[in-house]
Design a protein around this motif. Structure first.
Motif, mmCIF file in Angstrom:
data_model
loop_
_atom_site.group_PDB
_atom_site.id
_atom_site.type_symbol
_atom_site.label_atom_id
_atom_site.label_comp_id
_atom_site.label_asym_id
_atom_site.label_seq_id
_atom_site.Cartn_x
_atom_site.Cartn_y
_atom_site.Cartn_z
ATOM 1 N N LEU A 228 0.834 -1.216 0.000
ATOM 2 C CA LEU A 228 0.000 0.000 0.000
ATOM 3 C C LEU A 228 0.866 1.262 0.000
ATOM 4 O O LEU A 228 0.462 2.316 -0.487
ATOM 5 C CB LEU A 228 -0.908 0.024 1.249
ATOM 6 N N ASP A 229 2.097 1.116 0.584
ATOM 7 C CA ASP A 229 2.967 2.296 0.699
ATOM 8 C C ASP A 229 3.717 2.587 -0.593
ATOM 9 O O ASP A 229 4.405 3.589 -0.698
ATOM 10 C CB ASP A 229 3.973 2.076 1.840
ATOM 11 N N LEU A 230 3.584 1.688 -1.607
ATOM 12 C CA LEU A 230 4.360 1.892 -2.839
ATOM 13 C C LEU A 230 3.497 2.424 -3.982
ATOM 14 O O LEU A 230 3.900 2.387 -5.137
ATOM 15 C CB LEU A 230 5.015 0.569 -3.274
ATOM 16 N N THR A 235 -2.355 8.645 -5.780
ATOM 17 C CA THR A 235 -3.373 7.580 -5.892
ATOM 18 C C THR A 235 -3.513 6.918 -4.532
ATOM 19 O O THR A 235 -2.599 6.966 -3.723
ATOM 20 C CB THR A 235 -2.940 6.485 -6.901
ATOM 21 N N ASP A 236 -4.679 6.332 -4.310
ATOM 22 C CA ASP A 236 -4.810 5.541 -3.084
ATOM 23 C C ASP A 236 -5.660 4.302 -3.363
ATOM 24 O O ASP A 236 -6.212 4.147 -4.439
ATOM 25 C CB ASP A 236 -5.373 6.368 -1.920
ATOM 26 N N ALA A 237 -5.730 3.465 -2.352
ATOM 27 C CA ALA A 237 -6.398 2.169 -2.560
ATOM 28 C C ALA A 237 -7.778 2.156 -1.913
ATOM 29 O O ALA A 237 -8.319 1.102 -1.605
ATOM 30 C CB ALA A 237 -5.534 1.061 -1.970
ATOM 31 N N MET A 238 -8.346 3.374 -1.676
ATOM 32 C CA MET A 238 -9.617 3.463 -0.963
ATOM 33 C C MET A 238 -10.706 2.613 -1.632
ATOM 34 O O MET A 238 -11.348 1.791 -0.978
ATOM 35 C CB MET A 238 -10.043 4.933 -0.884
ATOM 36 N N ASP A 239 -10.878 2.791 -2.930
ATOM 37 C CA ASP A 239 -11.943 2.053 -3.639
ATOM 38 C C ASP A 239 -11.733 0.544 -3.542
ATOM 39 O O ASP A 239 -12.665 -0.219 -3.332
ATOM 40 C CB ASP A 239 -11.991 2.457 -5.123
ATOM 41 N N LYS A 282 -2.526 7.118 9.304
ATOM 42 C CA LYS A 282 -2.285 8.395 8.624
ATOM 43 C C LYS A 282 -3.006 8.429 7.283
ATOM 44 O O LYS A 282 -3.669 9.404 6.938
ATOM 45 C CB LYS A 282 -0.768 8.542 8.437
ATOM 46 N N LYS A 283 -2.883 7.323 6.519
ATOM 47 C CA LYS A 283 -3.355 7.340 5.122
ATOM 48 C C LYS A 283 -4.836 6.938 5.026
ATOM 49 O O LYS A 283 -5.585 7.462 4.228
ATOM 50 C CB LYS A 283 -2.487 6.365 4.314
#
Length: 702
Positions: A228-230, A235-239, A282-283
């Motif tokens: 997830l940190d890369l 962009t994020d992995a929320m969806d 945090k994220k």
């Protein structure tokens, strides 16, 4: 309910000893592409560095990893983890120095407290089986980790999905890995942990694709998103984490693993988990408590427990059914032989009895697919042989012209006044001779069936014979040679039966006399009718002279008049009166040179002579056929079937029951002893498994 996972671990151990895949135990299989972070996820679940790391293909054999929770306070009690008393509230108490340790199945009871050593052992064991050319093997490595920091869990780490062979990997490496993964995850009792890196598109995930093949509804698939940190900046992995992209029934959990740099700098797993928690807070603050390694471990533990609970009843049934099957299989292999001479005699006697019973129709195993033994012999006698004889035409191969020629030939140079008896004998013998071939064929068919009974007996009835191939072959040889010896004797007898019929044509046979009497009455009646029709000027005693009516005859079949040469010249004789045939009258002389034309029309007298002979042949032939139809089966039964039946036992004992042959004949086939041991081991394992399951109280399940 915590105790359920150790139960499955115990079952796994039980079946590992026999190396069997017959029971599909509940487990969790980790699937993902190469370097997607599968091993890292496993390590963070264990909390220690124990798996080989690096780039390229590292996991080349399935690793079955059993995590066992031990209580740190109480390690005084030394006992085996398979002992139910060692488990208290689902935790194991065990006396070992050090807080955490590992054990491999292949190194038996050796205990590893140094996790670097565990890693080296995994690498060495992988190379031992898979070689060092990056090839893979489907033989699993079993590793148990005991630690206060783990939850009870059983996982299978599988080689990563790859597409292109590298180095000297086999060309079909992709197919090999795929088949290996499918072998594990197609087990309906397996939970699939599909690992996908967050920095790749979920829609292209190979792990999810392969999971969907065996679990289209996603009922037993749990997705794990690593790295997830890369992800790209912005962009994020929320969806993805909310399950909006790929829905999986068991949920979707994101984790952050250690980077290669962290590993190189020996960053501990505990630190990594702390950093992961901070990163998630945090994220993804709203999702932090439903993601991360700790949550993954608890989820897996819960899933596995519920899953085991659901699988147990079926597992119980399957184990019991298999135990019963192996029990009967073991019985069929028989016990190892102690008293050889008694065993040999017993087997010989059993075979002989079974052979006779198959003929008598009293065998234990009644064949339903086809006739065999005595029933088939009966069928050969009454259906095959009977029908064949009935289909033989009494006058087959005899034309009227043949009959006429035979009558003429039998009279020699003298024109006969009667139908010669010799012609009847010659013709009837020729017809009776035709019964010999079907009779000998009947013997042959019965002989073949007697041969087949040997096979039938060794297949169905005397299973033990298959244990001793040499004895089986020897018995077959003895019975075959006994049958071979009886064949010429039986053939000779059947040949004689036909020869007896040919030797004496009994025209005084009661049935034949009746047939003749009936025919004579008909002929007598015809004669009287004709005599009435004669002109009164002709004296009756002259009616039989050469000028008499062509159709005159006497009452007895032997008294039929034989005219001279018939046909057109006859008319000339009539016109010229009864002149002797002289060379000047060319017609008569020429007629002797000319063969009887086949197509010519027979005179009424000839017609009648032929009819008489044909009727007599038919009548006599039917009598003989009836005799043969009755006597051939009797001869075959006496000389072949009953003789073999009566002398089989003594023949077998006489030829095989010798002390010199004992050891040789009772040598088991090589694989039989091995198969017996395997079946015994498997039965033991199943009985032990059954015990393990029986120990679970119903209360454990809820």
């Amino acid at each position: 309910m915590e105790a359920l996972i150790p139960v499955i671990n115990k079952l796994q151990d039980v079946f590992n000893t026999v190396g069997a895949d017959i029971i599909q135990l509940p487990q969790i299989a980790v699937v993902g592409t190469q370097s997607s972070g599968k091993s890292s996820v496993l390590e963070s679940l264990v909390g220690r560095d124990l798996l080989p790391r690096g780039t390229g293909i590292v996991t080349r054999r399935p690793l079955i990893l059993q995590l066992v929770h031990v209580d740190p306070e109480d390690r005084r009690k030394t006992s085996d983890e398979n002992d139910p008393n060692a488990w208290k509230n689902g935790h194991l108490y065990k006396g070992v120095d050090g807080e955490e340790w590992g054990k491999f199945l292949h190194t038996k009871n050796k205990i590893y407290t140094d996790f670097d050593e565990i890693r080296q052992e995994i690498e060495a064991e992988t190379e031992r089986v898979s070689g060092n050319n990056k090839g893979i093997s489907d033989e699993p490595i079993h590793l148990k980790i005991f630690s206060p920091h783990v939850v009870n869990l059983t996982l299978v780490d599988l080689p990563g999905i790859t597409k292109v062979p590298v180095g000297d990997q086999p060309k079909d490496i992709e197919i090999q890995i795929r088949e290996l993964i499918l072998k594990y995850i197609s087990n309906p009792n397996c939970i699939i942990l599909a690992v996908t890196a967050a920095n790749t598109d979920m829609a292209t995930s190979e792990a999810l694709k392969v999971a969907r093949e065996v679990d289209p509804d996603g009922r037993r698939t749990l997705a794990v998103v690593t790295k997830l940190d890369l992800m790209d900046a912005g962009t994020d992995a929320m969806d993805v984490l909310m399950g909006r992209v790929i829905p999986v029934k068991l949920g979707l959990i994101g984790v952050v693993n250690r980077s290669q740099l962290d590993i190189n700098t020996k960053k501990s797993v505990a630190d990594a988990i702390r950093d992961e928690y901070a990163f998630l807070q945090k994220k993804y603050p709203s999702l932090a408590n439903r993601n991360g390694t700790k949550y993954l471990a608890r989820t897996l533990n819960r899933l596995l427990m519920h899953h085991i609970r659901d699988c147990l009843p079926e597992l119980k049934t399957r184990i019991n059914v298999l135990a019963a099957q192996y029990q009967s299989l073991l019985s069929s292999y028989g016990e190892p032989v102690d008293d050889k001479s008694a065993t040999l005699l017993q087997l010989i006697t059993k075979f002989a009895a079974e052979y006779c019973n198959t003929i008598e129709g009293t065998a234990k195993y009644i064949e339903t697919a086809e006739l065999c033994g005595g029933a088939r012999i009966c069928y050969i006698f009454h259906e095959t042989f009977g029908r064949t004889l009935e289909s033989v035409d009494p006058l087959g191969g005899l034309t009227t012209i043949d009959v006429l020629t035979a009558i003429r030939n039998a009279t020699g140079p003298r024109p006969a006044l009667f139908v010669p008896e010799v012609s009847f004998e010659l013709l009837v013998k020729r017809q009776v001779k035709r019964l010999e071939e079907p009779s000998l064929r009947c013997v042959e068919l019965v002989h073949e069936e007697m041969q087949r009974i040997i096979q039938h007996c060794s297949n169905y009835s005397t299973q033990e014979l298959l244990r001793f191939p040499k004895l089986h072959d020897a018995i077959v040889e003895v019975v075959t040679s006994l049958l071979r010896k009886r064949l010429p004797v039986t053939n000779e007898m059947v040949h004689n039966l036909v020869a007896i019929e040919l030797a004496y044509i009994n025209t005084k046979h009661p049935d034949f006399a009746d047939a003749c009497g009936l025919m004579n009455n008909n002929i007598e009646e015809q004669r009287r009718n004709r005599m009435r029709e004669l002109p009164s000027a002709v004296p009756r005693d002259k009616a039989v002279g050469p000028q008499g009516d062509q159709e005159t005859g006497t009452g007895n079949w032997r008294g039929m008049l034989k005219k001279g040469e018939e046909g057109q010249p006859e008319d000339k004789f009539k016109q010229q009166g009864p002149l002797p045939a002289s060379p000047q009258k060319g017609h008569a002389v020429n007629l002797l040179d000319v063969p009887v034309p086949v197509a010519r029309k027979l005179s009424a007298r000839e017609q009648r002579d032929c009819e008489v002979i044909e009727r007599l042949i038919k009548s006599y032939f039917l009598i003989v056929r009836k005799n043969i139809q009755d006597s051939v089966p009797k001869a075959v039964m006496h000389f072949l079937v009953n003789h073999v039946k009566d002398s089989l036992q003594s023949e077998l004992v006489g030829q095989l029951y010798k002390s010199a042959l004992l050891d040789d004949l009772l040598t088991e086939s090589e694989d039989m002893a091995q198969r017996r041991n395997e079946a015994a081991d498997m039965l033991k394992a199943l009985q032990k498994a059954s015990q393990v399951i029986a120990e679970i109280r119903e209360t454990h399940l809820w």
